[in-house]
Design a protein around this motif. Structure first.
Motif, PDB file in Angstrom:
ATOM      1  N   CYS A 152    -103.905   4.597  19.706  1.00 33.14           N
ATOM      2  CA  CYS A 152    -103.950   4.318  18.269  1.00 33.14           C
ATOM      3  C   CYS A 152    -102.567   4.530  17.675  1.00 33.14           C
ATOM      4  O   CYS A 152    -101.898   5.518  17.984  1.00 33.14           O
ATOM      5  N   LEU A 196    -112.398   5.930  13.729  1.00 38.20           N
ATOM      6  CA  LEU A 196    -112.648   4.669  14.425  1.00 38.20           C
ATOM      7  C   LEU A 196    -114.003   4.039  14.112  1.00 38.20           C
ATOM      8  O   LEU A 196    -114.245   2.890  14.470  1.00 38.20           O
ATOM      9  N   LYS A 253    -109.929   0.141  12.531  1.00 35.53           N
ATOM     10  CA  LYS A 253    -108.674   0.772  12.109  1.00 35.53           C
ATOM     11  C   LYS A 253    -108.843   1.453  10.745  1.00 35.53           C
ATOM     12  O   LYS A 253    -108.252   1.045   9.765  1.00 35.53           O
ATOM     13  N   LEU A 262    -104.655  -0.653  17.205  1.00 35.77           N
ATOM     14  CA  LEU A 262    -105.405  -0.082  18.321  1.00 35.77           C
ATOM     15  C   LEU A 262    -105.173  -0.976  19.523  1.00 35.77           C
ATOM     16  O   LEU A 262    -105.139  -2.200  19.384  1.00 35.77           O
TER      17      LEU A 262
END
Length: 126
Positions: free
Chosen positions: A18, A55, A93, A99
Motif C-alpha cells: 500500500c 482497505l 484505497k 495498492l
C-alpha cells in the motif's frame, strides 16, 4: 515502546503493498497495512480493525511472519508482521493512494518505509 501490527496479505504467490498518502509521514512510500494497537487490543484484533478501516476487507490472521524493533526520530515501535489472507471483500484505497499485488522478486521496484526492510529481506529469501 509502541506495539504495531502489520498484515502481510497473500493472494497466491503475491502479497499486497500500500502506498502512503502525500500528507502523512513517510509520504508516498510503500508499506504493509496495519497500525498501532489500541488499549486492550490484541495484535490479531488490531489487524482485523486496521484492514477493515484502511482497505474495507476482512482478513484471517495467520502466524507471525517476523518481528522488528525500529526507532524513528519520534517513536520506537515493536512491529509484528502476520501472514494474512482476505476472507471477505476487495481491497479499497480508503487510506492509501495506491495498492499493488507483487511477488517477492519485484520488491526492489518499490521504495518502502525503512521499518519494512527486515520483512522485505525475509520475503526476498522465499
Amino acid at each position: 515502546m509502541t506495539e504495531v501490527a502489520a498484515a502481510l496479505i497473500w493472494k497466491n504467490d503475491r502479497f499486497l503493498i500500500c502506498r502512503r498518502p502525500p500528507h502523512k509521514g513517510n509520504a508516498l512510500l510503500w508499506e504493509f497495512v496495519g497500525g498501532k494497537l489500541e488499549k486492550g487490543e490484541t495484535h490479531e484484533e488490531a489487524l482485523i480493525r486496521e484492514c477493515r478501516e484502511e482497505l474495507g476487507v476482512t482478513v484471517k490472521v495467520g502466524e507471525p511472519f517476523c518481528e522488528i524493533v525500529h526507532t524513528y526520530p519520534d517513536i520506537t515501535i515493536h512491529l509484528t508482521v502476520f501472514n494474512t489472507q482476505i476472507s471477505d471483500g476487495v481491497p479499497q484505497k480508503f487510506e492509501h493512494v495506491d495498492l499493488k499485488w507483487i511477488k517477492p522478486d519485484e520488491i526492489d521496484n518499490y521504495e518502502f518505509c525503512v521499518s519494512a526492510k527486515p520483512t522485505l529481506d525475509k520475503l526476498k529469501g522465499l
